[in-house]
Write an enzyme that holds these catalytic residues in place. Sequence first.
Site, PDB file in Angstrom:
ATOM      1  N   ARG A 156       0.830  -1.212   0.000  1.00 43.50           N
ATOM      2  CA  ARG A 156       0.000   0.000   0.000  1.00 43.50           C
ATOM      3  C   ARG A 156       0.859   1.254   0.000  1.00 43.50           C
ATOM      4  O   ARG A 156       0.574   2.232  -0.658  1.00 43.50           O
ATOM      5  CB  ARG A 156      -0.890   0.014   1.256  1.00 43.50           C
ATOM      6  CG  ARG A 156      -2.138  -0.802   1.129  1.00 43.50           C
ATOM      7  CD  ARG A 156      -2.906  -0.798   2.423  1.00 43.50           C
ATOM      8  NE  ARG A 156      -2.069  -1.294   3.521  1.00 43.50           N
ATOM      9  CZ  ARG A 156      -2.552  -1.903   4.599  1.00 43.50           C
ATOM     10  NH1 ARG A 156      -3.852  -2.063   4.728  1.00 43.50           N
ATOM     11  NH2 ARG A 156      -1.751  -2.330   5.543  1.00 43.50           N
ATOM     12  N   LYS A 180      -6.169 -17.193   6.112  1.00 40.31           N
ATOM     13  CA  LYS A 180      -7.211 -18.120   6.624  1.00 40.31           C
ATOM     14  C   LYS A 180      -8.605 -17.516   6.557  1.00 40.31           C
ATOM     15  O   LYS A 180      -9.585 -18.214   6.316  1.00 40.31           O
ATOM     16  CB  LYS A 180      -6.912 -18.553   8.060  1.00 40.31           C
ATOM     17  CG  LYS A 180      -6.765 -17.405   9.040  1.00 40.31           C
ATOM     18  CD  LYS A 180      -5.395 -17.390   9.575  1.00 40.31           C
ATOM     19  CE  LYS A 180      -4.977 -16.074  10.129  1.00 40.31           C
ATOM     20  NZ  LYS A 180      -3.577 -16.045  10.501  1.00 40.31           N
ATOM     21  N   GLU A 236      -0.398 -23.876   2.893  1.00 41.70           N
ATOM     22  CA  GLU A 236       0.112 -24.517   4.119  1.00 41.70           C
ATOM     23  C   GLU A 236       0.233 -23.533   5.285  1.00 41.70           C
ATOM     24  O   GLU A 236       0.035 -23.903   6.450  1.00 41.70           O
ATOM     25  CB  GLU A 236       1.479 -25.153   3.831  1.00 41.70           C
ATOM     26  CG  GLU A 236       2.053 -25.959   4.961  1.00 41.70           C
ATOM     27  CD  GLU A 236       1.184 -27.137   5.367  1.00 41.70           C
ATOM     28  OE1 GLU A 236       1.103 -28.103   4.616  1.00 41.70           O
ATOM     29  OE2 GLU A 236       0.568 -27.074   6.454  1.00 41.70           O
ATOM     30  N   LYS A 253      -9.723 -21.182  11.096  1.00 45.83           N
ATOM     31  CA  LYS A 253      -8.822 -22.333  10.962  1.00 45.83           C
ATOM     32  C   LYS A 253      -9.580 -23.643  11.167  1.00 45.83           C
ATOM     33  O   LYS A 253      -9.295 -24.650  10.496  1.00 45.83           O
ATOM     34  CB  LYS A 253      -7.672 -22.206  11.952  1.00 45.83           C
ATOM     35  CG  LYS A 253      -6.747 -21.049  11.586  1.00 45.83           C
ATOM     36  CD  LYS A 253      -5.879 -20.647  12.745  1.00 45.83           C
ATOM     37  CE  LYS A 253      -4.927 -19.520  12.373  1.00 45.83           C
ATOM     38  NZ  LYS A 253      -4.252 -18.947  13.552  1.00 45.83           N
TER      39      LYS A 253
END
Length: 433
Positions: free
Chosen positions: A50, A109, A133, A209
């Site tokens: 940004r 996530k 991962e 998660k």
Amino acid sequence: MPKLDTDTLYVGLLGCGVVGSEVVRLLAESRIDFKARSGANLVIKKIAVRDLGAARPGIDKSLFTTDALSIVNDPEIDVVIELMGGIDPARDYLLKALNNGKAVITANKALLARHGDELETASDKADVDFYYEAAVAGAIPIIRPLSESLVGDYVTKIMGIVNGTTNFILTKMFETGADFDVALKEAQALGFAEADPTADVEGFDAAAKAAILATLSFHHTVTDADVYREGITKLTARDIAIAKDMGMVIKLLAIAENIDDEKLSVRVHPTLLPETHPLAAVRGAFNAVFVEAEAAGELMFYGRGAGGVPTASAVLGDLVAIARNLVDGRTAPATSDYASLTIADIGTTHTRYLIRLDVQDKPGVLAGVANTFAANNVSISTVRQTGQEDTAELTVTTHLATEESLANTVKQLNGLEFVKRIASVIRVEGLSA
Ligand code: NAP
């Protein structure tokens, strides 16, 4: 996936913050021989941020752009690594990258728990790799163990400490007797908690998660909206002290379990565990995921669940895997999503409970409390009483009961004239039937 047409893999990064800057640094340090491990040379072509004026020591300034679309639309870029976070505009950038035939790595996530299915579908359609991962439990390999190593087994239950901030706070409370607010302040002072800790302490991060782990373990798409969630803000020093006295600890667990091959219970809440359970030994900001599978039995994956360097390790593992696939002209198999399961309502979930209540210290009270449990079909396992003047504190643990029966019990207990207050209700895991 089309074979790499040169011996060089061009990479574009979206984001160069805590994790992104470490990915760039680790690659620049060349501690691993990327070419020898993957078969391709690696070039970071562009990095979207940004703020072009921010200091980013050691990284060539000419790589930076504020135009993320110039990365996802660049025909020369083979792999896009998204480390900016948030749902929008990350979702749009990744869909564009996949549709443009680029392999994608993300640690996001929140995005995966909301739109993972859409992104997986886009990657299948484009026949490109989609790796993530780093999205659950930072450096700990858990995505590939679930989607590859354990894919020949039948996972029955997963329990994870997947949020380092809350585990740090709960460990402090347990080890020093501190109340939640004091432990939170210490976590913030040490950089383990954000100034606004809501996503961590209210369980949103762990819920995202939980959705990702449940999807992979049970071959059924689970989103964050499917996850029942309670945070740790209501836990008191007294709750922790009682747990300690009983030889237990309290952890914020992400739990996903298959119920009779029909339903999935996916939930995040503070949980009492016996001190002998492997998850009970996970202290501080560490993470661990405990998996129960029919043939493999019990497994535990443990390590650093966050931090720029550990998380960058997982990102680089994905990058080497993708490079190998591109060199060989293959794509990793898609995540399977064939199971027809429904999400269990929290009311039907079976758990054990600990209920702590303050009652008037007079004859007949214990019997009245026991009768209320019995009337709701909740079987008592243990009762412990401590007294202070005219108030007795009762700590009741139960055998397995449904959430609904327990909620009815609590409601009725609250209506009894000798019950002064229900101080806490905490679920219990890790005890044999
Ligand atoms: P961070 O430190 O806040 O960095 C975010 C980066 O993205 C910054 O460089 C920011 O630019 C850039 N960015 C944000 N919005 C952008 C936009 N619209 N266009 C271009 N650039 C944009 O975040 P982080 O901690 O590295 O986390 C990145 C991702 O990894 C998140 O999804 C997070 O959940 C996940 N993750 C983090 C950890 C961890 O320990 N930090 C662990 C596991 C997973 P500026 O620098 O100019 O502000």
